[in-house]
Design a protein around this motif. Structure first.
Motif, PDB file in Angstrom:
ATOM      1  N   SER A 177      14.433 -26.924 -21.088  1.00 50.39           N
ATOM      2  CA  SER A 177      13.834 -25.604 -21.176  1.00 50.39           C
ATOM      3  C   SER A 177      14.861 -24.529 -21.545  1.00 50.39           C
ATOM      4  N   ALA A 178      14.451 -23.657 -22.449  1.00 50.43           N
ATOM      5  CA  ALA A 178      15.313 -22.547 -22.860  1.00 50.43           C
ATOM      6  C   ALA A 178      15.580 -21.580 -21.711  1.00 50.43           C
ATOM      7  N   HIS A 179      14.757 -21.641 -20.649  1.00 44.41           N
ATOM      8  CA  HIS A 179      14.913 -20.710 -19.528  1.00 44.41           C
ATOM      9  C   HIS A 179      15.921 -21.200 -18.483  1.00 44.41           C
ATOM     10  N   ILE A 180      16.346 -22.458 -18.580  1.00 48.54           N
ATOM     11  CA  ILE A 180      17.253 -23.013 -17.574  1.00 48.54           C
ATOM     12  C   ILE A 180      18.704 -22.849 -18.035  1.00 48.54           C
ATOM     13  N   LYS A 181      19.491 -22.150 -17.255  1.00 49.59           N
ATOM     14  CA  LYS A 181      20.881 -21.887 -17.602  1.00 49.59           C
ATOM     15  C   LYS A 181      21.749 -23.128 -17.342  1.00 49.59           C
ATOM     16  N   TYR A 185      19.639 -26.577 -23.333  1.00 49.77           N
ATOM     17  CA  TYR A 185      19.432 -25.512 -24.310  1.00 49.77           C
ATOM     18  C   TYR A 185      20.730 -24.754 -24.576  1.00 49.77           C
ATOM     19  N   SER A 206       5.379 -15.408 -26.763  1.00 47.36           N
ATOM     20  CA  SER A 206       6.087 -15.844 -25.558  1.00 47.36           C
ATOM     21  C   SER A 206       6.968 -17.066 -25.799  1.00 47.36           C
ATOM     22  N   VAL A 208       6.171 -20.040 -25.174  1.00 46.14           N
ATOM     23  CA  VAL A 208       5.841 -21.086 -24.196  1.00 46.14           C
ATOM     24  C   VAL A 208       5.076 -22.230 -24.856  1.00 46.14           C
ATOM     25  N   GLN A 222       6.138 -24.210 -13.829  1.00 49.66           N
ATOM     26  CA  GLN A 222       6.540 -23.057 -14.627  1.00 49.66           C
ATOM     27  C   GLN A 222       6.082 -23.213 -16.071  1.00 49.66           C
ATOM     28  N   LEU A 224       7.173 -23.442 -19.789  1.00 45.43           N
ATOM     29  CA  LEU A 224       8.406 -23.943 -20.394  1.00 45.43           C
ATOM     30  C   LEU A 224       8.439 -23.697 -21.904  1.00 45.43           C
ATOM     31  N   ARG A 225       9.625 -23.438 -22.397  1.00 50.79           N
ATOM     32  CA  ARG A 225       9.843 -23.399 -23.851  1.00 50.79           C
ATOM     33  C   ARG A 225      10.799 -24.548 -24.174  1.00 50.79           C
TER      34      ARG A 225
END
Length: 264
Positions: A177-181, A185, A206, A208, A222, A224-225
């Motif tokens: 996921s692009a949202h996970i640091k 990604y 968005s 998503v 959640q 996810l992207r």
């Protein structure tokens, strides 16, 4: 230039033929230049039509539906990655309207055993666009924290294999996921220097592509992207849109698709 990526979840969907026909109509309407598909399956016991492609290959059936709509200029490239759901040969496909100069197919996983469901292969084409050669790869990678088949290993293998085919695009389900640091990604973008067409797009939504739990994300709650289109060098991106999400076209899979328009 228009690109589309979609994890098809093929032959696992209710009303599957109706959904294939819906995808075909979208392709006809949008006239995508390159279409990257993942989870493109065919039955083990189906009749061979050409090469390793069998009669009910999802990509072939989609191509046939396009022909019924009067669209006959898409060439199909497919290869087998691993067994899926015990009765299917699951692979990856690319459909393109451009002249294919070279095809690519290679494993990126530690395993090359096609009986093992975590075995990962990449399929690609090098095509000529306005006199310039460009490469496009359809990708379906593993999970960052998977001990048997870590995504970081697969990503390193992928980047090594595509080197020398620039400019190139990596399209697909990256399962990161692009949202996970600090995970896949960021490794592909910040560390490896690939460019996310979503971030470059003048117009975007968005992004998503997965909502709630799906296969491989059983505990997910959640948005996810994880379906991305990445580029080796920064293109001019007019728009990035999620498609087949119930708002922009009907849902056809457990993943939504991503459609990107480039100025080339």
């Amino acid at each position: 230039m228009k690109l589309l990526t979609l994890n098809c979840h093929s032959w696992q969907e209710e009303n599957q033929m109706e959904k294939i026909q819906h995808i075909a109509r979208a392709i006809k309407e949008q006239a995508y230049d390159v279409i990257a598909l993942q989870e493109v399956s065919q039955s083990i016991d189906a009749q061979v039509v050409k090469g390793n492609i069998k009669q009910n290959n999802f990509g072939l059936v989609l191509q046939q539906e396009l022909e019924k709509l009067g669209v006959s200029d898409y060439e199909l490239v497919w290869d087998f990655a691993h067994m899926g759901y015990d009765t299917f040969e699951e692979g990856l496909a690319i459909l393109t309207r451009h002249s294919i100069k070279k095809t690519h197919s290679f494993f990126v996983s530690k395993s090359t055993d096609t009986d093992f469901w975590k075995t990962r292969k990449i399929v690609g084409v090098t095509v000529e666009v306005q006199g310039e050669e460009m490469s496009f790869y359809t990708c379906h990678l593993g999970w960052w924290s998977d001990e048997e088949e870590p995504a970081k290993y697969q990503m390193k293998q992928l980047l090594e294999k595509v080197k020398g085919t620039e400019p190139y695009f990596l399209l697909g389900d990256f399962n990161n996921s692009a949202h996970i640091k600090g995970e896949g990604y960021e490794f592909l973008t910040s560390t490896a220097g690939l460019h996310d067409t979503y971030l470059l797009a003048s117009e975007k939504d968005s992004g998503v592509t997965v909502e709630g739990k799906i296969a491989g994300w059983d505990e997910n709650k959640q948005d996810l992207r994880i379906d991305l289109i990445l580029a080796s060098s920064p293109p001019s991106v007019t728009s990035s849109k999620v498609v087949f999400n119930g708002q922009n076209r009907k849902v056809v899979s457990d993943h939504y698709g991503v459609e990107v328009t480039l100025e080339i």
